[in-house]
Design a protein around this motif. Structure first.
Motif, PDB file in Angstrom:
ATOM      1  N   ASP A 117      -0.443  -1.167  15.113  1.00  0.00           N
ATOM      2  CA  ASP A 117      -0.158  -2.503  14.579  1.00  0.00           C
ATOM      3  C   ASP A 117       0.252  -2.369  13.115  1.00  0.00           C
ATOM      4  OD1 ASP A 117      -0.037  -5.143  13.829  1.00  0.00           O
ATOM      5  OD2 ASP A 117      -1.956  -5.700  14.739  1.00  0.00           O
ATOM      6  N   PHE A 118       1.532  -2.059  12.871  1.00  0.00           N
ATOM      7  CA  PHE A 118       2.013  -1.849  11.512  1.00  0.00           C
ATOM      8  C   PHE A 118       1.804  -3.069  10.608  1.00  0.00           C
ATOM      9  CE2 PHE A 118       5.304   1.762  12.419  1.00  0.00           C
ATOM     10  CZ  PHE A 118       4.247   2.628  12.659  1.00  0.00           C
ATOM     11  N   PRO A 119       2.129  -4.299  11.054  1.00  0.00           N
ATOM     12  CA  PRO A 119       1.932  -5.450  10.164  1.00  0.00           C
ATOM     13  C   PRO A 119       0.478  -5.609   9.702  1.00  0.00           C
ATOM     14  CG  PRO A 119       3.385  -6.055  11.959  1.00  0.00           C
ATOM     15  CD  PRO A 119       2.840  -4.697  12.297  1.00  0.00           C
ATOM     16  N   ALA A 120      -0.471  -5.380  10.606  1.00  0.00           N
ATOM     17  CA  ALA A 120      -1.882  -5.515  10.227  1.00  0.00           C
ATOM     18  C   ALA A 120      -2.275  -4.455   9.208  1.00  0.00           C
ATOM     19  CB  ALA A 120      -2.768  -5.413  11.467  1.00  0.00           C
ATOM     20  N   ILE A 121      -1.783  -3.227   9.392  1.00  0.00           N
ATOM     21  CA  ILE A 121      -2.091  -2.159   8.449  1.00  0.00           C
ATOM     22  C   ILE A 121      -1.498  -2.472   7.079  1.00  0.00           C
ATOM     23  CG2 ILE A 121      -1.723   0.290   7.926  1.00  0.00           C
ATOM     24  CD1 ILE A 121      -1.644   0.777  10.989  1.00  0.00           C
ATOM     25  N   GLN A 122      -0.258  -2.939   7.058  1.00  0.00           N
ATOM     26  CA  GLN A 122       0.389  -3.248   5.781  1.00  0.00           C
ATOM     27  C   GLN A 122      -0.278  -4.422   5.074  1.00  0.00           C
ATOM     28  OE1 GLN A 122       4.818  -3.022   6.955  1.00  0.00           O
ATOM     29  NE2 GLN A 122       4.657  -1.858   5.066  1.00  0.00           N
ATOM     30  N   GLU A 123      -0.769  -5.368   5.849  1.00  0.00           N
ATOM     31  CA  GLU A 123      -1.482  -6.494   5.248  1.00  0.00           C
ATOM     32  C   GLU A 123      -2.727  -6.020   4.505  1.00  0.00           C
ATOM     33  OE1 GLU A 123      -3.653 -10.695   6.584  1.00  0.00           O
ATOM     34  OE2 GLU A 123      -2.506  -9.530   8.050  1.00  0.00           O
ATOM     35  N   GLN A 124      -3.437  -5.073   5.095  1.00  0.00           N
ATOM     36  CA  GLN A 124      -4.635  -4.534   4.455  1.00  0.00           C
ATOM     37  C   GLN A 124      -4.279  -3.762   3.181  1.00  0.00           C
ATOM     38  OE1 GLN A 124      -8.013  -4.848   5.552  1.00  0.00           O
ATOM     39  NE2 GLN A 124      -7.081  -6.454   6.776  1.00  0.00           N
ATOM     40  N   TYR A 125      -3.225  -2.961   3.239  1.00  0.00           N
ATOM     41  CA  TYR A 125      -2.803  -2.230   2.047  1.00  0.00           C
ATOM     42  C   TYR A 125      -2.372  -3.183   0.946  1.00  0.00           C
ATOM     43  CZ  TYR A 125      -2.875   2.518   4.016  1.00  0.00           C
ATOM     44  OH  TYR A 125      -3.275   3.732   4.527  1.00  0.00           O
ATOM     45  N   ALA A 126      -1.625  -4.223   1.294  1.00  0.00           N
ATOM     46  CA  ALA A 126      -1.154  -5.184   0.290  1.00  0.00           C
ATOM     47  C   ALA A 126      -2.329  -5.884  -0.381  1.00  0.00           C
ATOM     48  CB  ALA A 126      -0.221  -6.205   0.941  1.00  0.00           C
ATOM     49  N   SER A 127      -3.329  -6.237   0.419  1.00  0.00           N
ATOM     50  CA  SER A 127      -4.505  -6.901  -0.137  1.00  0.00           C
ATOM     51  C   SER A 127      -5.249  -5.987  -1.111  1.00  0.00           C
ATOM     52  CB  SER A 127      -5.431  -7.342   0.994  1.00  0.00           C
ATOM     53  OG  SER A 127      -6.573  -7.986   0.486  1.00  0.00           O
ATOM     54  N   PHE A 128      -5.381  -4.708  -0.729  1.00  0.00           N
ATOM     55  CA  PHE A 128      -6.047  -3.750  -1.621  1.00  0.00           C
ATOM     56  C   PHE A 128      -5.281  -3.617  -2.935  1.00  0.00           C
ATOM     57  CE2 PHE A 128      -6.813   0.421  -3.412  1.00  0.00           C
ATOM     58  CZ  PHE A 128      -8.194   0.541  -3.348  1.00  0.00           C
ATOM     59  N   PRO A 146       8.168   2.361   8.644  1.00  0.00           N
ATOM     60  CA  PRO A 146       9.154   1.406   8.146  1.00  0.00           C
ATOM     61  C   PRO A 146       9.551   1.756   6.713  1.00  0.00           C
ATOM     62  CG  PRO A 146       7.263   0.275   9.113  1.00  0.00           C
ATOM     63  CD  PRO A 146       6.890   1.718   9.013  1.00  0.00           C
ATOM     64  N   PRO A 147      10.771   1.422   6.317  1.00  0.00           N
ATOM     65  CA  PRO A 147      11.211   1.769   4.961  1.00  0.00           C
ATOM     66  C   PRO A 147      10.417   1.076   3.862  1.00  0.00           C
ATOM     67  CG  PRO A 147      12.814   0.360   6.090  1.00  0.00           C
ATOM     68  CD  PRO A 147      11.838   0.806   7.123  1.00  0.00           C
ATOM     69  N   ASP A 148       9.802  -0.050   4.181  1.00  0.00           N
ATOM     70  CA  ASP A 148       9.028  -0.789   3.174  1.00  0.00           C
ATOM     71  C   ASP A 148       7.528  -0.499   3.275  1.00  0.00           C
ATOM     72  OD1 ASP A 148       8.577  -2.002   5.600  1.00  0.00           O
ATOM     73  OD2 ASP A 148       8.712  -4.054   4.835  1.00  0.00           O
ATOM     74  N   TRP A 149       7.165   0.642   3.860  1.00  0.00           N
ATOM     75  CA  TRP A 149       5.745   0.986   4.071  1.00  0.00           C
ATOM     76  C   TRP A 149       5.010   0.976   2.738  1.00  0.00           C
ATOM     77  CZ3 TRP A 149       2.883   0.684   8.071  1.00  0.00           C
ATOM     78  CH2 TRP A 149       1.689   1.415   8.198  1.00  0.00           C
ATOM     79  N   ASN A 150       3.983   0.131   2.629  1.00  0.00           N
ATOM     80  CA  ASN A 150       3.354  -0.110   1.326  1.00  0.00           C
ATOM     81  C   ASN A 150       2.087   0.700   1.096  1.00  0.00           C
ATOM     82  OD1 ASN A 150       1.667  -1.421   3.108  1.00  0.00           O
ATOM     83  ND2 ASN A 150       1.765  -3.420   2.123  1.00  0.00           N
ATOM     84  N   ALA A 151       1.814   1.655   1.992  1.00  0.00           N
ATOM     85  CA  ALA A 151       0.632   2.497   1.790  1.00  0.00           C
ATOM     86  C   ALA A 151       0.751   3.337   0.534  1.00  0.00           C
ATOM     87  CB  ALA A 151       0.423   3.401   3.005  1.00  0.00           C
ATOM     88  N   VAL A 152       1.980   3.706   0.165  1.00  0.00           N
ATOM     89  CA  VAL A 152       2.170   4.587  -0.985  1.00  0.00           C
ATOM     90  C   VAL A 152       1.627   3.943  -2.256  1.00  0.00           C
ATOM     91  CG1 VAL A 152       3.864   5.786  -2.399  1.00  0.00           C
ATOM     92  CG2 VAL A 152       4.164   5.699   0.085  1.00  0.00           C
ATOM     93  N   ALA A 153       1.974   2.679  -2.484  1.00  0.00           N
ATOM     94  CA  ALA A 153       1.499   1.982  -3.681  1.00  0.00           C
ATOM     95  C   ALA A 153      -0.019   1.839  -3.666  1.00  0.00           C
ATOM     96  CB  ALA A 153       2.161   0.602  -3.773  1.00  0.00           C
TER      97      ALA A 153
END
Length: 277
Positions: free
Chosen positions: A179-190, A241-248
């Motif tokens: 579930d990529f959207p759910a994972i990215q939501e958690q990273y964005a919140s952090f 995805p190209p916008d994967w926000n885990a890096v930040a």
């Protein structure tokens, strides 16, 4: 990421995992209450959390001149596995390393084991690709093997080291397995929560960061972060995805970990009088 307060038992787990393991794995209940009070957890809540952790087999009572609790030997491998996920797996997996594949079949009469398998494989980072077939980056193979043996589930599972051969667009397909959207939501919140904290703490460190203040920021941050590497399987970059926000988010975590860990550890040593073993 939930805005609800962190559970006292989760904060206590972090204190044991980040500090007390290297200081012998034991702390007096009085010192633990002192440390937890700095995290806005009162004495009754600490004792209630300790009771739950005892029932789960995480902590064992032990008197060393004072009443206290030590980590159960049975959970040391769990904490070691957590270290690998939290600290050593910050970089994406290498596609050339292949995959770990788990295939299981559980009789209906033992369906509780089926649920436990699904839950534990998900927690390890496996994605469900078909009924009873689960996949994860190859570097998770040893942790999966250890977990299955530790929980007595190995009789139900065939575990393979696998390579992807052909036929589908793998990058497109994996998005249906996790579930990529759910994972990215958690990273964005952090990142939203802790990027400003990282800037403040880094500036404070340049001027001499107070050890107790570092502890008050580090423990909740690490408690929030340590869930994320389990939600994220650490897939190879080519499949993300190209916008994967885990890096930040990882950069924010690494910045705070680098600034806050040492002064937090000094604070725990000062409060408890414990030394590295």
């Amino acid at each position: 990421m939930s805005d609800s307060p962190l559970r006292p038992s989760s904060l206590i787990n972090t204190v044991y995992g980040a500090f007390l393991r290297r200081l012998g794995g034991w702390i007096s209940i009085a010192d633990l209450i002192t440390l937890m009070s700095e995290l806005d957890v009162d004495g009754p809540a600490v004792r209630s959390a300790i009771s739950r952790l005892k029932k789960k087999g995480v902590l064992e009572p032990e008197r060393r001149g004072a009443t206290g609790y030590r980590l159960s030997p049975a959970v040391h491998p769990v904490f070691d596995e957590g270290d690998r996920r939290i600290f050593a797996s910050l970089e994406p997996a290498d596609l050339a390393d292949g995959w770990a594949m788990a295939v299981f079949s559980v009789p209906e009469s033992e369906r509780s084991h089926r649920y436990q398998l699904r839950t534990r494989l998900t927690w390890l980072g496996f994605g469900n690709i078909a009924p009873g077939v689960w996949l994860a980056p190859g570097r998770l193979l040893d942790d999966a093997r250890g977990m299955l043996v530790r929980l007595g589930l190995s009789d139900y599972v065939h575990l393979f080291a696998a390579d992807y051969a052909a036929f589908s667009d793998l990058a497109g397909t994996v998005s249906s397995w996790w579930d990529f959207p759910a994972i990215q939501e958690q990273y964005a919140s952090f990142t939203d929560t802790y990027a400003p904290v990282a800037d403040r703490m880094t500036a404070a460190a340049a001027a001499g960061l107070d050890d107790a203040d570092a502890f008050r920021h580090y423990v909740p941050m690490l408690t929030q972060w340590r869930r994320l590497p389990y939600l994220d399987p650490g897939l190879p970059t080519e499949l993300l995805p190209p916008d994967w926000n885990a890096v930040a988010a990882r950069q924010v975590f690494q910045q705070l970990h680098g600034v806050l860990l040492d002064p937090s550890l000094r604070h725990v040593r000062e409060v408890t009088g414990l030394q590295d073993v």
